[in-house]
Design an enzyme around this catalytic site. Structure first.
Site, PDB file in Angstrom:
ATOM      1  N   GLU A 298       0.859  -1.194   0.000  1.00  0.00           N
ATOM      2  CA  GLU A 298       0.000   0.000   0.000  1.00  0.00           C
ATOM      3  C   GLU A 298       0.895   1.244   0.000  1.00  0.00           C
ATOM      4  O   GLU A 298       1.742   1.407   0.859  1.00  0.00           O
ATOM      5  CB  GLU A 298      -0.915  -0.045   1.238  1.00  0.00           C
ATOM      6  CG  GLU A 298      -1.694   1.215   1.527  1.00  0.00           C
ATOM      7  CD  GLU A 298      -2.496   1.759   0.354  1.00  0.00           C
ATOM      8  OE1 GLU A 298      -3.335   1.034  -0.214  1.00  0.00           O
ATOM      9  OE2 GLU A 298      -2.271   2.934  -0.013  1.00  0.00           O
TER      10      GLU A 298
ATOM     11  N   ASP B 227      -6.756   2.629  -8.204  1.00  0.00           N
ATOM     12  CA  ASP B 227      -7.074   4.017  -8.571  1.00  0.00           C
ATOM     13  C   ASP B 227      -7.157   4.132 -10.089  1.00  0.00           C
ATOM     14  O   ASP B 227      -6.221   3.741 -10.791  1.00  0.00           O
ATOM     15  CB  ASP B 227      -5.983   4.960  -8.045  1.00  0.00           C
ATOM     16  CG  ASP B 227      -6.000   5.037  -6.525  1.00  0.00           C
ATOM     17  OD1 ASP B 227      -7.087   4.936  -5.936  1.00  0.00           O
ATOM     18  OD2 ASP B 227      -4.911   5.197  -5.934  1.00  0.00           O
TER      19      ASP B 227
HETATM   20  C1  LIG Z   1      -9.267   2.981  -4.628  1.00  0.00           C
HETATM   21  S1  LIG Z   1      -8.285   2.383  -3.336  1.00  0.00           S
HETATM   22  C2  LIG Z   1      -8.851   0.698  -3.102  1.00  0.00           C
HETATM   23  C3  LIG Z   1      -8.433   0.131  -1.787  1.00  0.00           C
HETATM   24  C4  LIG Z   1      -8.848  -1.332  -1.550  1.00  0.00           C
HETATM   25  N1  LIG Z   1      -8.227  -2.210  -2.519  1.00  0.00           N
HETATM   26  C5  LIG Z   1     -10.340  -1.482  -1.607  1.00  0.00           C
HETATM   27  O1  LIG Z   1     -10.829  -2.057  -2.600  1.00  0.00           O
HETATM   28  O2  LIG Z   1     -11.003  -1.032  -0.670  1.00  0.00           O
HETATM   29  C6  LIG Z   1      -6.731   2.094  -4.170  1.00  0.00           C
HETATM   30  C7  LIG Z   1      -5.579   1.907  -3.219  1.00  0.00           C
HETATM   31  O3  LIG Z   1      -4.411   1.597  -3.933  1.00  0.00           O
HETATM   32  C8  LIG Z   1      -3.324   2.319  -3.370  1.00  0.00           C
HETATM   33  N2  LIG Z   1      -2.299   2.454  -4.422  1.00  0.00           N
HETATM   34  C9  LIG Z   1      -2.354   3.228  -5.526  1.00  0.00           C
HETATM   35  N3  LIG Z   1      -1.241   3.074  -6.272  1.00  0.00           N
HETATM   36  C10 LIG Z   1      -0.468   2.166  -5.615  1.00  0.00           C
HETATM   37  C11 LIG Z   1       0.811   1.608  -5.873  1.00  0.00           C
HETATM   38  N4  LIG Z   1       1.515   1.946  -6.966  1.00  0.00           N
HETATM   39  N5  LIG Z   1       1.310   0.729  -4.996  1.00  0.00           N
HETATM   40  C12 LIG Z   1       0.617   0.392  -3.873  1.00  0.00           C
HETATM   41  N6  LIG Z   1      -0.598   0.899  -3.575  1.00  0.00           N
HETATM   42  C13 LIG Z   1      -1.145   1.766  -4.431  1.00  0.00           C
HETATM   43  C14 LIG Z   1      -3.949   3.634  -2.932  1.00  0.00           C
HETATM   44  O4  LIG Z   1      -3.175   4.314  -1.960  1.00  0.00           O
HETATM   45  C15 LIG Z   1      -5.286   3.158  -2.390  1.00  0.00           C
HETATM   46  O5  LIG Z   1      -5.227   2.826  -1.031  1.00  0.00           O
END
Ligand SMILES: C[S@@+](CC[C@H](N)C(=O)[O-])C[C@H]1O[C@@H](n2cnc3c(N)ncnc32)[C@H](O)[C@@H]1O
Length: 222
Positions: free
Chosen positions: A69, A119
């Site tokens: 994360e 995202d």
């Molecule tokens: C829209 S949220 C979804 C969170 C979770 N998977 C859910 O479905 O509730 C996307 C998550 O991916 C994380 N994220 C985005 N790009 C990332 C990366 N390159 N590596 C790790 N985490 C990432 C963001 O910080 C965020 O917490």
């Protein structure tokens, strides 16, 4: 959909076992340093508040889980939830999943990769920031064991279609296999918080599952 402010984890919780940074991971890769054993290992990319990690860790104690994360507060929150429940078969790494896959995870080391509601980076000029980019999808294929699974769910139809096209063009993963929606039996009976939110808003979820072939692994898939 916006995100609410996060509750701060209990400061008396010891997160040292459940929270790591990318730089603290063993190189070369030795998962037994994190888990005290070397068994099947699954990775969740973008764990957010960590609902999937803690449900899967509790339901399948024989399995080890690594969440990655990029948001520090979310990584701490998810790690604290694991520590509070004594779920020692899951660890959250604070860092960039693209780097974890490209720099640390060796070939055929992971039994499943989970990516839930990544995202979307809507604007055309920002799409290159998506985690499900070409190099990452090739790394997914490389790190999976034969028969290993790739799970990808999103609420963004275009992200789903684009990713499925990239997977078909760049990898030899079999799929997409159909994933049926399960009825929620209680308020937290969802794969992740974003699935819960999306379904409670009455919006569709696009679910797909892929599998690395057992046979005929070519050079590209090593
Ligand atoms: C829209 S949220 C979804 C969170 C979770 N998977 C859910 O479905 O509730 C996307 C998550 O991916 C994380 N994220 C985005 N790009 C990332 C990366 N390159 N590596 C790790 N985490 C990432 C963001 O910080 C965020 O917490």
């Amino acid at each position: 959909m916006g995100r609410r402010a996060l509750r701060k984890p209990d400061p008396s919780l010891d997160l040292s076992r459940h929270l790591k940074t990318l730089d603290e991971l063993p190189r070369p890769w030795r998962p037994e340093v994190l888990f005290g054993r070397c068994g099947p290992l699954e990775v969740e990319v973008g764990s957010g508040k960590g609902l999937f990690l803690r449900s899967a860790a509790a339901a399948r104690p024989q399995l080890d889980l690594l969440g990655i994360e990029i948001g520090r507060k979310y990584a701490r929150f998810a790690a604290a939830a694991l520590a509070k429940r004594g779920l020692d078969n899951a660890v959250v790494v604070h860092g960039d999943a693209v780097r974890l896959f490209a720099e640390i995870l060796p070939p055929t080391s992971i039994t499943a990769v989970h990516v839930y509601f990544p995202d979307p980076w809507w604007k055309k000029r920002h799409k290159k920031r998506r985690v499900l980019r070409e190099s990452f999808l090739c790394d997914v294929q490389r790190v999976l064991v034969p028969g290993g699974q790739f799970h990808f769910w999103t609420d963004v139809e275009e992200y789903c279609e684009t990713t499925l096209e990239l997977l078909a063009a760049l990898t030899q993963l079999e799929g997409p296999f159909e994933v049926a929606q399960q009825e929620a039996e209680h308020d937290m009976d969802y794969r992740t918080y974003f699935e819960r939110r999306t379904r409670q808003h009455g919006e569709p979820v696009y679910r797909s599952e892929f599998r690395k072939r057992l046979e005929g692994i070519s050079k590209r898939s090593s």
